[in-house]
Write a protein that holds these residues in place. Structure first.
Motif, PDB file in Angstrom:
ATOM      1  N   GLY A 196     -18.151  49.532   8.740  1.00 22.90           N
ATOM      2  CA  GLY A 196     -17.890  48.713   7.555  1.00 22.90           C
ATOM      3  C   GLY A 196     -18.259  49.420   6.266  1.00 22.90           C
ATOM      4  O   GLY A 196     -17.414  49.677   5.411  1.00 22.90           O
ATOM      5  N   CYS A 197     -19.537  49.799   6.129  1.00 22.37           N
ATOM      6  CA  CYS A 197     -20.003  50.414   4.886  1.00 22.37           C
ATOM      7  C   CYS A 197     -20.251  51.918   5.027  1.00 22.37           C
ATOM      8  O   CYS A 197     -20.633  52.576   4.076  1.00 22.37           O
ATOM      9  CB  CYS A 197     -21.279  49.725   4.409  1.00 22.37           C
ATOM     10  N   HIS A 198     -20.065  52.458   6.233  1.00 22.11           N
ATOM     11  CA  HIS A 198     -20.202  53.888   6.528  1.00 22.11           C
ATOM     12  C   HIS A 198     -21.630  54.414   6.386  1.00 22.11           C
ATOM     13  O   HIS A 198     -21.829  55.611   6.208  1.00 22.11           O
ATOM     14  CB  HIS A 198     -19.222  54.720   5.689  1.00 22.11           C
ATOM     15  N   GLU A 199     -22.599  53.520   6.446  1.00 19.89           N
ATOM     16  CA  GLU A 199     -23.998  53.943   6.427  1.00 19.89           C
ATOM     17  C   GLU A 199     -24.381  54.525   7.784  1.00 19.89           C
ATOM     18  O   GLU A 199     -23.837  54.121   8.816  1.00 19.89           O
ATOM     19  CB  GLU A 199     -24.923  52.762   6.134  1.00 19.89           C
ATOM     20  N   THR A 200     -25.325  55.437   7.779  1.00 18.29           N
ATOM     21  CA  THR A 200     -25.892  55.959   9.013  1.00 18.29           C
ATOM     22  C   THR A 200     -27.139  55.131   9.307  1.00 18.29           C
ATOM     23  O   THR A 200     -28.019  54.998   8.453  1.00 18.29           O
ATOM     24  CB  THR A 200     -26.265  57.448   8.857  1.00 18.29           C
ATOM     25  N   ILE A 201     -27.190  54.575  10.508  1.00 21.79           N
ATOM     26  CA  ILE A 201     -28.282  53.682  10.881  1.00 21.79           C
ATOM     27  C   ILE A 201     -29.066  54.319  12.017  1.00 21.79           C
ATOM     28  O   ILE A 201     -28.489  54.721  13.039  1.00 21.79           O
ATOM     29  CB  ILE A 201     -27.736  52.304  11.304  1.00 21.79           C
ATOM     30  N   HIS A 202     -30.362  54.400  11.835  1.00 22.25           N
ATOM     31  CA  HIS A 202     -31.242  54.952  12.861  1.00 22.25           C
ATOM     32  C   HIS A 202     -31.704  53.803  13.756  1.00 22.25           C
ATOM     33  O   HIS A 202     -32.353  52.862  13.298  1.00 22.25           O
ATOM     34  CB  HIS A 202     -32.441  55.634  12.205  1.00 22.25           C
ATOM     35  N   LEU A 203     -31.343  53.872  15.022  1.00 18.33           N
ATOM     36  CA  LEU A 203     -31.765  52.855  15.981  1.00 18.33           C
ATOM     37  C   LEU A 203     -33.214  53.145  16.381  1.00 18.33           C
ATOM     38  O   LEU A 203     -33.554  54.271  16.716  1.00 18.33           O
ATOM     39  CB  LEU A 203     -30.869  52.883  17.214  1.00 18.33           C
ATOM     40  N   ILE A 204     -34.049  52.131  16.329  1.00 21.37           N
ATOM     41  CA  ILE A 204     -35.460  52.307  16.653  1.00 21.37           C
ATOM     42  C   ILE A 204     -35.819  51.386  17.803  1.00 21.37           C
ATOM     43  O   ILE A 204     -35.571  50.181  17.756  1.00 21.37           O
ATOM     44  CB  ILE A 204     -36.350  52.014  15.434  1.00 21.37           C
TER      45      ILE A 204
END
Length: 77
Positions: free
Chosen positions: A41-49
Protein backbone atom coordinates in the motif's frame (compact mmCIF):
# COMPACT_ATOMS: atom_id res chain seq x y z
CA UNK A 1 11.29 -31.40 12.22
CA UNK A 2 7.70 -32.55 12.44
CA UNK A 3 5.42 -32.10 9.48
CA UNK A 4 2.93 -30.29 11.75
CA UNK A 5 5.56 -27.74 12.70
CA UNK A 6 6.65 -27.42 9.07
CA UNK A 7 3.04 -26.74 8.11
CA UNK A 8 2.83 -24.05 10.80
CA UNK A 9 6.03 -22.41 9.57
CA UNK A 10 4.80 -22.23 5.98
CA UNK A 11 1.31 -21.01 6.92
CA UNK A 12 0.37 -17.50 5.85
CA UNK A 13 -0.77 -14.83 8.28
CA UNK A 14 -2.25 -11.39 7.68
CA UNK A 15 -1.04 -8.33 9.53
CA UNK A 16 -1.86 -4.66 9.12
CA UNK A 17 0.77 -2.17 8.02
CA UNK A 18 1.51 0.08 11.01
CA UNK A 19 1.70 3.10 8.67
CA UNK A 20 -1.31 2.77 6.34
CA UNK A 21 -3.25 -0.22 7.78
CA UNK A 22 -3.03 -2.06 4.44
CA UNK A 23 -3.24 -5.84 4.88
CA UNK A 24 0.13 -7.55 4.48
CA UNK A 25 0.48 -11.31 4.14
CA UNK A 26 3.61 -13.11 5.29
CA UNK A 27 4.63 -16.56 6.40
CA UNK A 28 4.82 -17.31 10.11
CA UNK A 29 8.45 -18.38 9.60
CA UNK A 30 9.20 -14.82 8.43
CA UNK A 31 8.10 -13.55 11.82
CA UNK A 32 10.27 -16.10 13.62
CA UNK A 33 13.23 -15.03 11.48
CA UNK A 34 12.38 -11.35 12.08
CA UNK A 35 12.56 -10.57 8.38
CA UNK A 36 11.64 -7.37 6.59
CA UNK A 37 8.48 -7.16 4.47
CA UNK A 38 7.28 -4.44 2.15
CA UNK A 39 3.83 -2.92 2.30
CA UNK A 40 2.10 -2.97 -1.07
CA UNK A 41 0.00 0.00 0.00
CA UNK A 42 2.47 2.65 1.16
CA UNK A 43 5.70 0.83 0.12
CA UNK A 44 7.20 1.07 3.60
CA UNK A 45 9.69 -1.54 4.74
CA UNK A 46 8.42 -3.19 7.91
CA UNK A 47 10.65 -5.12 10.28
CA UNK A 48 8.80 -8.09 11.74
CA UNK A 49 9.67 -8.59 15.40
CA UNK A 50 9.09 -11.82 17.29
CA UNK A 51 8.66 -10.32 20.74
CA UNK A 52 10.00 -12.63 23.44
CA UNK A 53 10.65 -15.29 20.77
CA UNK A 54 7.01 -16.32 21.12
CA UNK A 55 6.81 -17.77 17.60
CA UNK A 56 9.87 -19.94 18.14
CA UNK A 57 8.46 -21.08 21.48
CA UNK A 58 5.17 -21.99 19.81
CA UNK A 59 7.03 -24.08 17.22
CA UNK A 60 8.89 -25.85 20.02
CA UNK A 61 5.68 -26.49 22.00
CA UNK A 62 3.95 -27.87 18.89
CA UNK A 63 6.91 -30.15 18.20
CA UNK A 64 6.92 -31.37 21.82
CA UNK A 65 3.17 -32.02 21.67
CA UNK A 66 3.59 -34.13 18.53
CA UNK A 67 6.43 -36.05 20.20
CA UNK A 68 4.25 -36.64 23.27
CA UNK A 69 1.46 -38.03 21.10
CA UNK A 70 3.92 -40.33 19.29
CA UNK A 71 5.31 -41.58 22.60
CA UNK A 72 1.83 -42.20 23.98
CA UNK A 73 0.85 -44.15 20.87
CA UNK A 74 4.05 -46.23 21.07
CA UNK A 75 3.26 -47.11 24.69
CA UNK A 76 -0.19 -48.35 23.66
CA UNK A 77 1.24 -50.77 21.11
Amino acid sequence: MDSVVDALKTAWISIDCPVCNFEIRCRIASIALQEFVHCRGCHETIHLIDKDASTVQAFRRASNAVDDIRNALNRIK
